[in-house]
Design a protein around this motif. Structure first.
Motif, short mmCIF file in Angstrom:
data_model
loop_
_atom_site.label_atom_id
_atom_site.label_comp_id
_atom_site.label_asym_id
_atom_site.label_seq_id
_atom_site.Cartn_x
_atom_site.Cartn_y
_atom_site.Cartn_z
N GLY A 94 0.82 -1.21 0.00
CA GLY A 94 0.00 0.00 0.00
C GLY A 94 0.84 1.26 0.00
N TRP A 95 1.95 1.23 0.76
CA TRP A 95 2.85 2.37 0.81
C TRP A 95 3.47 2.63 -0.57
N LEU A 96 3.83 1.55 -1.26
CA LEU A 96 4.42 1.72 -2.59
C LEU A 96 3.47 2.47 -3.52
N SER A 97 2.18 2.14 -3.47
CA SER A 97 1.25 2.81 -4.38
C SER A 97 0.83 4.19 -3.88
N SER A 98 0.72 4.37 -2.57
CA SER A 98 0.26 5.68 -2.07
C SER A 98 1.38 6.70 -1.95
N ALA A 99 2.55 6.28 -1.57
CA ALA A 99 3.64 7.23 -1.31
C ALA A 99 4.74 7.19 -2.36
N ALA A 100 5.11 6.01 -2.79
CA ALA A 100 6.25 5.89 -3.70
C ALA A 100 5.88 6.10 -5.16
N GLY A 101 4.60 6.18 -5.46
CA GLY A 101 4.18 6.46 -6.82
C GLY A 101 4.10 5.26 -7.74
N VAL A 102 4.13 4.06 -7.18
CA VAL A 102 4.00 2.85 -8.00
C VAL A 102 2.51 2.67 -8.29
N PRO A 103 2.14 2.46 -9.56
CA PRO A 103 0.72 2.24 -9.87
C PRO A 103 0.16 1.08 -9.05
N ALA A 104 -1.09 1.21 -8.61
CA ALA A 104 -1.71 0.22 -7.72
C ALA A 104 -1.65 -1.19 -8.30
N HIS A 105 -1.87 -1.33 -9.61
CA HIS A 105 -1.86 -2.67 -10.22
C HIS A 105 -0.46 -3.29 -10.23
N ALA A 106 0.57 -2.48 -10.10
CA ALA A 106 1.95 -2.99 -10.12
C ALA A 106 2.55 -3.11 -8.73
N ALA A 107 1.86 -2.62 -7.71
CA ALA A 107 2.44 -2.57 -6.36
C ALA A 107 2.79 -3.95 -5.81
#
Length: 189
Positions: free
Chosen positions: A32-45
């Protein structure tokens, strides 16, 4: 010195990987942190999270295996460069979510994270040089024979313990710095 570099990188990367997979909740938080903070698209997190954990674990193991150590140190340096670029990007975007480098962080990605990554990068670079064939024994694996000859085992053990201690200090750098920062009313609700 090579043993110290191995200990610092192995302990740091093993701890980092372990905290991210210490349970389903820990991995879900990291994803969740990767997609919300690090900018990784949710489908790729999820796949990015799995690859990051696998690369961190592989790095921790590789630096400890003499024939893999040079590649392990290169992998560590590459990962640290990528992590630093990510931290810098989050700083530019003013991400306010605490970093998940080592599980649950206290502070958003910032200068302290860049300094820690820079120190680890320097250790990885030094370890890579020391583990290279230029410094290895004639078989190309391990430190020069003189390191462990004539009682060198004690020095190697001391370097490994010192490296492990340095890794723990780097891992807990946020907490150590927090001890010396003045508390504000924001810190004390």
């Amino acid at each position: 010195m090579a043993f110290g570099c191995q200990a610092i990188v192995a302990v740091t990367f093993a701890y980092s990987a372990t905290t991210k997979v210490a349970g389903r909740a820990a991995f879900a938080d990291f994803r969740g942190w990767l997609s919300s903070a690090a900018g990784v698209p949710a489908h790729a997190a999820a796949p990015v999270a799995a690859v990051m954990v696998a690369l961190e674990a592989a790095t921790a193991v590789a630096v400890l295996v003499p024939v893999l150590a040079p590649a392990g140190f290169v992998l560590a340096a590459l990962l640290l460069a990528v992590f630093s670029a990510g931290v810098r990007s989050m700083m530019r975007r003013r991400v306010g979510v605490p970093c998940r480098c080592f599980g649950k962080g206290r502070r958003p990605p910032g200068v302290l994270h860049l300094l820690r990554n820079g120190a680890l990068f320097a250790v990885a670079a030094a370890g890579g040089v020391l583990a290279s064939p230029l410094f290895a024994d004639s078989a190309g694996a391990g430190p020069p024979p003189t390191v462990l000859a004539n009682g060198g085992e004690g020095a190697a053990l001391l370097a490994a313990v010192a490296g492990g201690t340095a890794a723990l200090l780097l891992i807990n750098l946020e907490e150590i710095v927090a001890l010396y920062r003045p508390r504000t009313t924001r810190d004390n609700p």
